[in-house]
Design a protein around this motif. Sequence first.
Motif, PDB file in Angstrom:
ATOM      1  N   LEU A  38       0.807  -1.218   0.000  1.00 30.76           N
ATOM      2  CA  LEU A  38       0.000   0.000   0.000  1.00 30.76           C
ATOM      3  C   LEU A  38       0.840   1.267   0.000  1.00 30.76           C
ATOM      4  CD1 LEU A  38      -2.922  -0.741   2.486  1.00 30.76           C
ATOM      5  CD2 LEU A  38      -3.046  -0.468   0.025  1.00 30.76           C
ATOM      6  N   PHE A  39       1.979   1.280   0.690  1.00 32.89           N
ATOM      7  CA  PHE A  39       2.764   2.507   0.840  1.00 32.89           C
ATOM      8  C   PHE A  39       3.308   3.053  -0.482  1.00 32.89           C
ATOM      9  CE2 PHE A  39       3.089   1.018   5.352  1.00 32.89           C
ATOM     10  CZ  PHE A  39       2.281   2.016   5.851  1.00 32.89           C
ATOM     11  N   LYS A  44       2.704   7.336  -5.458  1.00 25.28           N
ATOM     12  CA  LYS A  44       2.161   7.495  -6.807  1.00 25.28           C
ATOM     13  C   LYS A  44       0.957   8.432  -6.796  1.00 25.28           C
ATOM     14  CE  LYS A  44       3.801   3.126  -8.653  1.00 25.28           C
ATOM     15  NZ  LYS A  44       3.453   1.822  -9.185  1.00 25.28           N
ATOM     16  N   GLY A  45       0.195   8.411  -5.726  1.00 23.54           N
ATOM     17  CA  GLY A  45      -0.945   9.323  -5.611  1.00 23.54           C
ATOM     18  C   GLY A  45      -0.485  10.769  -5.547  1.00 23.54           C
ATOM     19  N   LYS A  46       0.599  11.023  -4.829  1.00 22.87           N
ATOM     20  CA  LYS A  46       1.132  12.387  -4.753  1.00 22.87           C
ATOM     21  C   LYS A  46       1.689  12.824  -6.101  1.00 22.87           C
ATOM     22  CE  LYS A  46       2.063  12.855   0.146  1.00 22.87           C
ATOM     23  NZ  LYS A  46       3.035  13.293   1.145  1.00 22.87           N
ATOM     24  N   ALA A 126       9.470  14.131  -3.928  1.00 25.82           N
ATOM     25  CA  ALA A 126       9.508  13.957  -2.469  1.00 25.82           C
ATOM     26  C   ALA A 126      10.796  14.496  -1.843  1.00 25.82           C
ATOM     27  CB  ALA A 126       9.337  12.482  -2.109  1.00 25.82           C
ATOM     28  N   ASP A 127      11.929  14.378  -2.544  1.00 28.83           N
ATOM     29  CA  ASP A 127      13.194  14.822  -1.956  1.00 28.83           C
ATOM     30  C   ASP A 127      13.441  16.318  -2.126  1.00 28.83           C
ATOM     31  OD1 ASP A 127      13.749  14.880  -4.664  1.00 28.83           O
ATOM     32  OD2 ASP A 127      15.595  13.691  -4.523  1.00 28.83           O
ATOM     33  N   GLY A 128      12.681  16.988  -3.002  1.00 24.21           N
ATOM     34  CA  GLY A 128      12.845  18.424  -3.202  1.00 24.21           C
ATOM     35  C   GLY A 128      14.108  18.805  -3.951  1.00 24.21           C
ATOM     36  N   LYS A 129      14.762  17.826  -4.604  1.00 29.41           N
ATOM     37  CA  LYS A 129      16.002  18.072  -5.336  1.00 29.41           C
ATOM     38  C   LYS A 129      15.827  17.657  -6.798  1.00 29.41           C
ATOM     39  CE  LYS A 129      18.615  16.867  -1.213  1.00 29.41           C
ATOM     40  NZ  LYS A 129      19.465  15.842  -0.616  1.00 29.41           N
ATOM     41  N   GLY A 134      11.533   7.050  -8.645  1.00 30.09           N
ATOM     42  CA  GLY A 134      10.401   6.703  -7.788  1.00 30.09           C
ATOM     43  C   GLY A 134       9.689   7.945  -7.281  1.00 30.09           C
ATOM     44  N   GLU A 135       9.500   8.035  -5.965  1.00 37.08           N
ATOM     45  CA  GLU A 135       8.827   9.187  -5.359  1.00 37.08           C
ATOM     46  C   GLU A 135       9.641  10.470  -5.483  1.00 37.08           C
ATOM     47  OE1 GLU A 135       6.721   9.210  -1.566  1.00 37.08           O
ATOM     48  OE2 GLU A 135       6.969   7.038  -1.542  1.00 37.08           O
TER      49      GLU A 135
END
Length: 143
Positions: A38-39, A44-46, A126-129, A134-135
């Motif tokens: 699920l995680f 992927k939703g974001k 997600a990492d802002g870089k 992936g995310e």
Amino acid sequence: MNLHIFKAYRNKKGFTLVELLVVMVIIGLLAALVGPRLFPKLGKGKQSAAKAQIELLGQALDQFRLDVGRYPTTEEGLNALITNPGIEKWEGPYLKKGLPLDPWGRPYVYQSPGSHGEYDLISYGADGKPGGEGEDKDIVSWE
């Protein structure tokens, strides 16, 4: 009388400690098996939400261009979609609910003229870089 209450208490149905522990172990095993599946879907939703927001920002930028004759400059930024930066033909605001942050809580990066078109709109994931997989993968307006 106390003996009578004790017998009534012993005859009541209930769960034993062993039964409760077995159920908790089963729930733990299910969570261990289902959780990892699920995680990744949360990430992927974001990413999907970021793509949708970039698309909506692109539509607002196109409307700005139709009214003004150009896209906002990098200096004017996306704020030009909300407040008039002193342009005579401005007919905004072009966004109903204000300027959104990306799903990770950071502002979108806007450049005009862009390296990949008339403007570039980027969320660094997600990492802002810049870059990543992936995310952490960048969500961009030109893909």
